[in-house]
Scaffold this active site. Structure first.
Site, PDB file in Angstrom:
ATOM      1  N   MET A   1       0.825  -1.206   0.000  1.00 57.02           N
ATOM      2  CA  MET A   1       0.000   0.000   0.000  1.00 57.02           C
ATOM      3  C   MET A   1       0.856   1.252   0.000  1.00 57.02           C
ATOM      4  O   MET A   1       1.798   1.378   0.777  1.00 57.02           O
ATOM      5  CB  MET A   1      -0.929  -0.045   1.227  1.00 57.02           C
ATOM      6  CG  MET A   1      -1.852   1.147   1.331  1.00 57.02           C
ATOM      7  SD  MET A   1      -2.982   1.231  -0.086  1.00 57.02           S
ATOM      8  CE  MET A   1      -3.185   3.002  -0.215  1.00 57.02           C
TER       9      MET A   1
ATOM     10  N   GLU B   1       4.613   0.859  -5.719  1.00 58.23           N
ATOM     11  CA  GLU B   1       4.182   1.728  -4.611  1.00 58.23           C
ATOM     12  C   GLU B   1       4.912   3.069  -4.683  1.00 58.23           C
ATOM     13  O   GLU B   1       4.329   4.119  -4.423  1.00 58.23           O
ATOM     14  CB  GLU B   1       4.403   1.060  -3.260  1.00 58.23           C
ATOM     15  CG  GLU B   1       3.776  -0.333  -3.103  1.00 58.23           C
ATOM     16  CD  GLU B   1       2.335  -0.435  -3.568  1.00 58.23           C
ATOM     17  OE1 GLU B   1       1.616   0.581  -3.508  1.00 58.23           O
ATOM     18  OE2 GLU B   1       1.921  -1.536  -4.000  1.00 58.23           O
TER      19      GLU B   1
HETATM   20  N1  ARG Z   1      -3.387   0.612  -3.781  1.00 53.33           N
HETATM   21  C1  ARG Z   1      -2.782  -0.662  -3.473  1.00 53.33           C
HETATM   22  C2  ARG Z   1      -1.845  -0.986  -4.624  1.00 53.33           C
HETATM   23  O1  ARG Z   1      -2.244  -1.236  -5.709  1.00 53.33           O
HETATM   24  C3  ARG Z   1      -3.743  -1.787  -3.302  1.00 53.33           C
HETATM   25  C4  ARG Z   1      -4.823  -1.559  -2.309  1.00 53.33           C
HETATM   26  C5  ARG Z   1      -5.796  -2.674  -2.342  1.00 53.33           C
HETATM   27  N2  ARG Z   1      -6.902  -2.423  -1.444  1.00 53.33           N
HETATM   28  C6  ARG Z   1      -7.944  -3.236  -1.360  1.00 53.33           C
HETATM   29  N3  ARG Z   1      -8.872  -2.940  -0.538  1.00 53.33           N
HETATM   30  N4  ARG Z   1      -8.037  -4.313  -2.075  1.00 53.33           N
HETATM   31  O2  ARG Z   1      -0.683  -0.879  -4.516  1.00 53.33           O
HETATM   32 ZN    ZN Z   2      -1.406   0.220  -6.998  1.00 51.12          ZN
END
Ligand code: ARG
Ligand code: ZN
Length: 881
Positions: free
Chosen positions: A259, A294
């Site tokens: 994340m 990330e």
């Molecule tokens: N934004 C994160 C990423 O792609 C993934 C977050 C996933 N969250 C979820 N609730 N499935 O790096």
């Molecule tokens: Zn992402």
């Protein structure tokens, strides 16, 4: 309830800045939240809240009257009267230890961690928890010093110190406004690997990788990957790190991969920790790309974020594309252009295995969905991987420079804003002076388009006529589709292409922009019938339908100058052979491998001009999930029988070649993560698979020695996998026991051990079914139902990577599945929902299997306490919504 994209409305109130104070405790954490709110329109202040114990609520220092307060399904609404600004203070209490969903603030391995995307922040405090509310955060963390010696949050550390009673505090300030989904905190007993670097403009930045004590020797690769990512984004897009400090934290319990919280990325430990003894080449590759992903989000996601969650692909598709390009450049720098092609092949293989089936099933959605019930269900292969393909098409259409200009314009317009996919495509369009209105249809059409190709050679006119026809699954309007193509002459060389009306010959690969349903191209000056090579580099995410006989496929396997298409020709030949063999197996006839195929396959294997890494991908059979997708009905058991015969004959008939390669490809010296070395190891491990499948004694012997020897994990695990996927069951048992003894205390390595057994094939009918083994492994001391990685390793590998065993004729696989969903649904709906999805394409199975699967799905849907996540998936599977 269904949430619809067209219902988007800005909120009446926004939050300008927020002060959070955490009194941290594993069981009772108190959160004091002071929001400086500002009016933007008419209406009450809307706050989301989930599972919070509210201690107090004041506005401008005065307790809120009952009459000004309305509790709603998602939280509360406060009537703020005529005010235009308000200081709203809310105090809540939460229990991180009881948070088994791993969303919000939770407890893992003695520490406290957060995961807020998409809607976890509302499980920490009351807040307008939407991405279009961007606030400046100041965070004070207060905790017991012994239990939580390290206190981290977003941005810069502005103060820290000791408090009475063995407690301490830290104050963090994030200078950039951000949506609540990017908030993060970490409190625990962690150690750090640090490095300082200068950004391109000369600012000094502190880079940190935080891990549990004992793992410091596994953090270097993540740190190197971070530095490489920084350099790449500076060079490729002129984008620099904007904070003084950038932190990565590894945590063992995590629902997904990682994340991108501002300045404080939290990672599933498996995408951080690596050393040669415990991680394979593939793990090293994944770590590099997830760290990059990330990091790249800091600009594509954080500086410019999404207006609402329907726009998710705005940040995810773009960031996946960026991390794919980064990895490809890294690979090419170290291993040459062939290594770049291998990366492209791996990315497309993944798209076809995961996204194509999704797009052909009940969960199919456009990369920008129009509705959802649980947003967590839409972090999909479509939004991510197909989304990345859509961005790649823009890159192809506009060229690297045009794309870069579009990115520059996008940031100049939207830095600090929450925007939509239209804003992105408009910036691309404006920067390049091209009309992309038709291109926008990629954002609203679901399903994989087909591209039908038909060629006709006219010897007298020396013309080759190619007709390309688009077919969209829902009969939607024509797409703007870039198609790269070439024509191969009879001697195997590409022909220079001249289209009718052109005066001089052009390049050998041409980019054609399809905009109509059907397009006819006439190539002139063609002296003999050519072989078309279409959709080079997989220039659009479509299914190419072109009739080619075995001779043509073998010809392209030998001569196509486009490495992607050369690989694809081999895949097409394999698909054809395997489907024919499966049809025989289904009829009870012993499948035969055609000689023409073995000859073409052998020619690739023996072609020393091709890099080992390339040969490894070219000689790997298509994934079972992809093959099942091409069968009607899908019959996993018959498919497995065919694959066993095929793997055996590849091992037997080419046994000497594989054994020879095995000796020649050994890599001398200490392990290093390098594409050239990794390629040699990959081809060797693949050969080992075929040799063991065929029971070639020398191959089995070598595999056993490697699986139980003192080498690194890539060799060890390659050998273990070869044995487990072979009839050599005694050797497999020995190797598994040895592996278990060595790594019993290493959770990440034990995940490999669980997964390989859950995915094990049955080579003889009397062998132990995978399910029996899995049920036994559930009581293994290293297994845990509360750790997502363990669920994915033991159950996920069975459901997804072992279709023949999961779809067993007696339905026991489905009953086991339903029991797992029931149990996981109570603990962790996000994980449960991911596991629930493995049966969504049940209608493609044989009638007997359909009946068994349906029974279990219906039983589950009938239950009362199903989470919205799981319910949405199962109801869609049954066609109920
Ligand atoms: N934004 C994160 C990423 O792609 C993934 C977050 C996933 N969250 C979820 N609730 N499935 O790096
Ligand atoms: Zn992402």
């Amino acid at each position: 309830p269904t949430i619809r994209r067209i219902d988007y409305q800005p909120l009446a109130w926004t939050v300008q800045s927020v002060d959070l104070h955490f009194t941290l405790d594993a069981k009772a954490t108190v959160v004091r939240n002071r929001m400086h709110c500002e009016r933007r329109g008419a209406g009450p202040l809307v706050l989301m809240a989930e599972g919070l114990t509210r201690v107090s609520l004041t506005v401008d220092g005065v307790e809120v009257a009952e009459t000004a307060l309305r509790e709603t399904d998602t939280g509360l609404e406060i009537d703020l009267g005529e005010r235009d600004t308000a200081l709203v203070e809310v105090v809540t209490q939460i229990n991180p230890s009881a948070n088994t969903e791993l969303s919000g603030l939770y407890h893992s391995g003695g520490g406290l961690y957060t995961q807020c995307e998409a809607e976890g922040f509302r499980r920490i405090t009351c807040f307008p928890d939407r991405p279009d509310v961007m606030a400046r955060f100041t965070v004070t963390l207060e905790a017991d010093m012994a239990a939580f010696p390290v206190l981290l949050s977003n941005g810069n550390l502005v103060d820290s110190g000791d408090l009475d009673g063995g407690r301490h505090f830290a104050i963090w300030e994030d200078p950039f406004p951000k949506p609540s989904y990017l908030f993060a905190l970490v409190a625990g007993d962690l150690v750090v690997l640090e490095r300082t670097e200068k950004t391109r403009s000369g600012r000094e930045v502190l880079l940190q990788v935080w891990v549990e004590d004992g793992n410091l020797d596994r953090a270097d690769h993540a740190m190197d990957s971070l530095v490489h990512s920084m350099r790449w984004d500076e060079k490729t897009f002129g984008l620099e790190l904007d904070l003084d400090r950038y932190m990565i934290v590894a945590v063992s319990d995590f629902n997904m991969g990682a994340m991108e919280n501002k300045g404080l990325n939290i990672f599933n430990a498996k995408f951080v920790l690596a050393k040669p003894d415990t991680a394979t080449d593939v793990d090293y590759e994944h770590i590099e790309s997830v760290v990059a992903h990330e990091y790249f989000h800091n600009w594509t996601g954080n500086r410019v974020t999404c207006q609402d969650w329907f726009q998710l692909t705005l940040k995810e598709g773009l960031t996946v594309f960026r991390d794919q390009q980064f990895s490809a450049d890294m690979l090419a720098a170290a291993g040459g252009e062939s290594a770049r092609a291998v990366k492209r092949i791996e990315d497309v293989r993944m798209l076809r295995t995961a996204q194509f089936p999704e797009d052909a099933g009940p969960m199919a959605h456009p990369i920008r969905p129009d509705q959802y019930q649980a947003i967590d269900n839409f972090y999909t292969a479509t939004v991510y991987e197909k989304g990345a393909e859509v961005i790649r098409m823009l890159h192809t259409l506009l060229g690297a420079e045009g794309f870069r200009n579009g990115m520059d314009l996008y940031f100049s317009y939207h830095d600090g804003q929450a925007v939509t996919c239209d804003d992105f495509v408009e910036a691309m369009s404006e920067a390049n002076g091209v009309d992309l209105d038709q291109f926008m249809r990629w954002y609203s059409q679901r399903g994989t388009p087909r591209l039908l190709a038909e060629g006709r050679y006219d010897a007298a006119a020396r013309q080759y006529t190619l007709t390309l026809t688009q077919q969209r699954p829902d009969g939607d309007e024509a797409l703007h589709m870039p198609v790269a193509l070439g024509l191969i002459g009879p001697k195997g060389a590409d022909l220079p292409l001249t289209l009718a009306g052109e005066t001089s010959a052009g390049a050998t690969t041409r980019l054609i922009e399809l905009k109509d349903t059907s397009t006819t191209l006439v190539f002139e000056g063609i002296d003999a019938e050519p072989v078309p090579s279409l959709l080079r580099g997989f220039s659009a995410p479509v299914i190419l339908e072109l009739t080619e006989d075995d001779r043509r496929l073998a010809f392209r396997m030998a001569h196509d100058s486009d490495p992607f298409n050369r690989w694809d020709a081999a895949q097409r030949f394999m698909v054809r052979v395997i489907l024919a063999m499966t049809a025989d197996a289904a009829k009870g006839v012993l499948p035969q491998v055609p000689d023409a195929f073995m000859t073409a396959f052998g020619a690739l294997l023996h072609n020393e001009k091709l890099d080992p890494a390339y040969r490894a991908v070219a000689l790997t059979l298509p994934a079972e999930a992809y093959l099942l997708e091409q069968m009607t009905p899908a019959d996993p058991v018959a498919l497995r029988r065919a694959l066993i015969v095929l793997m055996r004959s590849i091992g037997e008939r080419l046994g000497d070649s594989w054994l020879g390669l095995d000796a020649r490809l050994s890599v001398a010296g200490e392990y290093r993560y390098h594409p050239t070395d990794a390629g040699r190891r990959a081809l060797r491990n693949l050969g080992q698979r075929y040799l063991c499948a065929a029971g070639v004694a020398k191959g089995v012997e070598r595999a056993l020695a490697r699986a139980t020897g003192e080498g690194h994990m890539t060799d060890r695990f390659g050998a273990l996998a070869a044995l487990v996927h072979s009839p050599a069951s005694a050797e497999a048992a020995t190797a598994l026991a040895d592996f278990e003894r060595r790594f019993a205390k290493d959770a990440l390595v034990m995940d490999k051990w669980f997964a390989i057994q859950a995915g094990a094939w049955r080579w003889i009918d009397s062998a132990e079914p995978a399910l029996a083994r899995i049920e036994a492994l559930m009581s293994h001391p290293a297994f845990s139902l509360s750790n997502p990685n363990k669920i994915y390793a033991l159950f996920g590998a069975y459901f997804r990577a072992n279709p023949a065993e999961f779809h067993r004729a007696d339905g026991a696989g489905y009953r086991f599945w339903a029991d797992r969903i029931r149990d996981l649904n109570k603990r962790n709906p996000q994980v449960a929902s991911r596991m629930a999805r493995v049966l969504e394409n049940w209608r493609r199975l044989t009638p007997a299997q359909q009946a068994l699967a349906r029974e279990q799905i219906e039983a589950l849907v009938g239950e009362k306490d199903l989470s919205p996540d799981v319910r949405e998936v199962l109801e869609k599977a049954l066609g109920k919504t």
